[in-house]
Design an enzyme around this catalytic site. Structure first.
Site, PDB file in Angstrom:
ATOM      1  N   ASP A  46       1.289  -1.381   0.077  1.00 45.01           N
ATOM      2  CA  ASP A  46       0.273   0.586   0.094  1.00 45.01           C
ATOM      3  C   ASP A  46       0.799   1.095  -0.044  1.00 45.01           C
ATOM      4  O   ASP A  46       1.915   1.565   0.783  1.00 45.01           O
ATOM      5  CB  ASP A  46      -0.693  -0.005   0.862  1.00 45.01           C
ATOM      6  CG  ASP A  46      -1.997   1.054   1.101  1.00 45.01           C
ATOM      7  OD1 ASP A  46      -2.871   0.850   0.389  1.00 45.01           O
ATOM      8  OD2 ASP A  46      -1.523   2.210   1.454  1.00 45.01           O
ATOM      9  N   TYR A  51       3.151   9.576   0.267  1.00 44.44           N
ATOM     10  CA  TYR A  51       3.814   9.445   0.821  1.00 44.44           C
ATOM     11  C   TYR A  51       5.594   9.502   0.607  1.00 44.44           C
ATOM     12  O   TYR A  51       6.172   9.415   0.865  1.00 44.44           O
ATOM     13  CB  TYR A  51       3.297   7.432   1.256  1.00 44.44           C
ATOM     14  CG  TYR A  51       2.761   7.362   1.901  1.00 44.44           C
ATOM     15  CD1 TYR A  51       1.826   8.578   2.773  1.00 44.44           C
ATOM     16  CD2 TYR A  51       2.626   6.114   1.766  1.00 44.44           C
ATOM     17  CE1 TYR A  51       0.244   7.988   2.940  1.00 44.44           C
ATOM     18  CE2 TYR A  51       1.082   5.850   2.486  1.00 44.44           C
ATOM     19  CZ  TYR A  51      -0.116   6.893   2.720  1.00 44.44           C
ATOM     20  OH  TYR A  51      -1.192   5.997   3.180  1.00 44.44           O
ATOM     21  N   LYS A  80      -3.742   5.363  -4.313  1.00 50.96           N
ATOM     22  CA  LYS A  80      -4.483   6.934  -4.634  1.00 50.96           C
ATOM     23  C   LYS A  80      -4.323   8.193  -4.975  1.00 50.96           C
ATOM     24  O   LYS A  80      -2.944   8.276  -4.940  1.00 50.96           O
ATOM     25  CB  LYS A  80      -4.880   6.230  -2.781  1.00 50.96           C
ATOM     26  CG  LYS A  80      -4.499   6.034  -1.829  1.00 50.96           C
ATOM     27  CD  LYS A  80      -4.335   6.142  -0.505  1.00 50.96           C
ATOM     28  CE  LYS A  80      -3.998   4.707   0.591  1.00 50.96           C
ATOM     29  NZ  LYS A  80      -2.434   4.854   0.711  1.00 50.96           N
ATOM     30  N   HIS A 113      -8.101   9.529  -1.853  1.00 51.58           N
ATOM     31  CA  HIS A 113      -7.353   9.494  -0.746  1.00 51.58           C
ATOM     32  C   HIS A 113      -7.807  10.092  -0.015  1.00 51.58           C
ATOM     33  O   HIS A 113      -7.540   9.350   1.287  1.00 51.58           O
ATOM     34  CB  HIS A 113      -5.869   9.475  -0.822  1.00 51.58           C
ATOM     35  CG  HIS A 113      -4.976   9.228   0.088  1.00 51.58           C
ATOM     36  ND1 HIS A 113      -3.150   9.329   0.298  1.00 51.58           N
ATOM     37  CD2 HIS A 113      -5.256   8.953   1.607  1.00 51.58           C
ATOM     38  CE1 HIS A 113      -3.081   8.986   1.588  1.00 51.58           C
ATOM     39  NE2 HIS A 113      -4.197   9.117   2.113  1.00 51.58           N
TER      40      HIS A 113
END
Length: 323
Positions: A46, A51, A80, A113
């Site tokens: 994931d 990130y 996402k 997201h």
């Protein structure tokens, strides 16, 4: 290598019930950790553009696929749409960028997201105004965005689509117009915040659920300065007692509790030993009375860690999900 259980998505795809989370890991840490995770048997990975790690994940995945150690079809890769791309014109742009960074031809699951949207300001994923507030775009239209998500499935860029951090009213609204299923909802979920109502709601709609922060995300708790108000799940007396009784780690008890509910979990770790332990969940069980003890630890919404208030002014967005 651990043999895994899976969850069947509405598309018929099998998603490994235990995945590897990659939030809050530096590039160097993540490269080594992802090698350890793939070696331990994780196949569900994931990530998300926010990130800032998709290129490093892409590098590791390419190395594993090129070497023949893993086939692409054995992997289940989730990413996402970032909040700055949460508008009809942003979906195709961002999925193409993620595919390029991840060095993949397709995703297994693509999620929106957040239900709220930020302004698009160059490459800034978290644009701020002069007061230090997040620059929100209040014009979010979930129905138009979902229609664009469906186009990505038709185009073959992702096999399934879903949501993250949405509430039941927002999900209902999308489901009323969706021509392709909402395959998954990813939400914060752990033993102190079991999200029973939302999980039941999703089950009734045929939507699978993935738990992020299933171990209580101490890194985030510290980052947000909430250590006084949000106790550490891993030192809870009930959890410790069950860990001792079964000869398991507290993390294994917490993860087992979540996957026993038919909910996927995506713990993040950069420690090789913990990465290996976290996936060793499939050759032992908790007893019904032990599960009941853990159910009794639920504290409801007051135990929510990720309320997005680290984005100053976010609650003003009309689609802020936790009002």
């Amino acid at each position: 290598m651990a043999t895994q259980k899976t969850i069947t998505l509405p598309t018929g795809q099998k998603m490994p019930i235990l995945g590897f989370g990659t939030w809050q890991a530096t590039e160097a840490e993540l490269e080594a950790a992802l090698d350890d995770a793939l070696g331990a048997g994780y196949r569900h990975i994931d990530t998300a553009p926010v990130y800032h790690n998709e290129p490093i994940i892409g590098k590791v995945l390419k190395k594993w696929i090129d070497s023949g150690k893993v086939k692409r079809e054995e992997l289940f890769i989730v990413t996402k749409v970032p909040p700055t791309g949460n508008r009809p014109g942003g979906i195709e742009k961002w999925i193409k960028k993620s595919l390029k960074d991840l060095q993949l031809d397709y995703l297994d699951l693509y999620l929106i997201h957040t239900p709220f949207t930020f302004e698009e300001v160059g490459d800034d994923l978290h644009p701020m105004n002069e007061k230090g507030e997040i620059r929100i775009d209040p014009s979010t239209d979930h129905l138009k965005v979902w229609a664009e998500m469906e186009k990505q499935v038709v185009a073959g860029r992702t096999k399934a689509i879903g949501l993250s951090n949405f509430n039941s009213k927002q999900i209902d609204r999308i489901q009323s117009v969706a021509t392709l299923p909402i395959s998954n909802l990813q939400i914060e979920l752990h033993v102190y915040f079991q999200q029973k109502e939302l999980v039941e709601f999703c089950k009734s709609k045929g939507i699978t659920v993935t738990a992020y922060s299933p171990l209580g995300s101490r890194g985030l708790v510290k980052l947000l300065g909430k250590t006084d108000t949000l106790p550490d799940l891993l030192v809870n007396p009930v959890v410790l007692q069950l860990a001792k009784k079964h000869g398991k780690t507290p993390a294994q008890i917490l993860l087992k509790f979540t996957i026993n509910r038919g909910i996927a979990a995506i713990p993040k770790s950069t420690n090789a030993q913990r990465i290996k332990e976290n996936i060793e969940l499939f050759d032992w069980d908790l007893k019904p009375e032990e599960i009941d003890e853990l159910k009794g630890l639920d504290q409801g919404a007051k135990a929510r860690i990720c309320d997005f208030n680290f984005f100053k002014g976010i609650t003003k967005h009309p689609e802020f999900p936790f009002n």
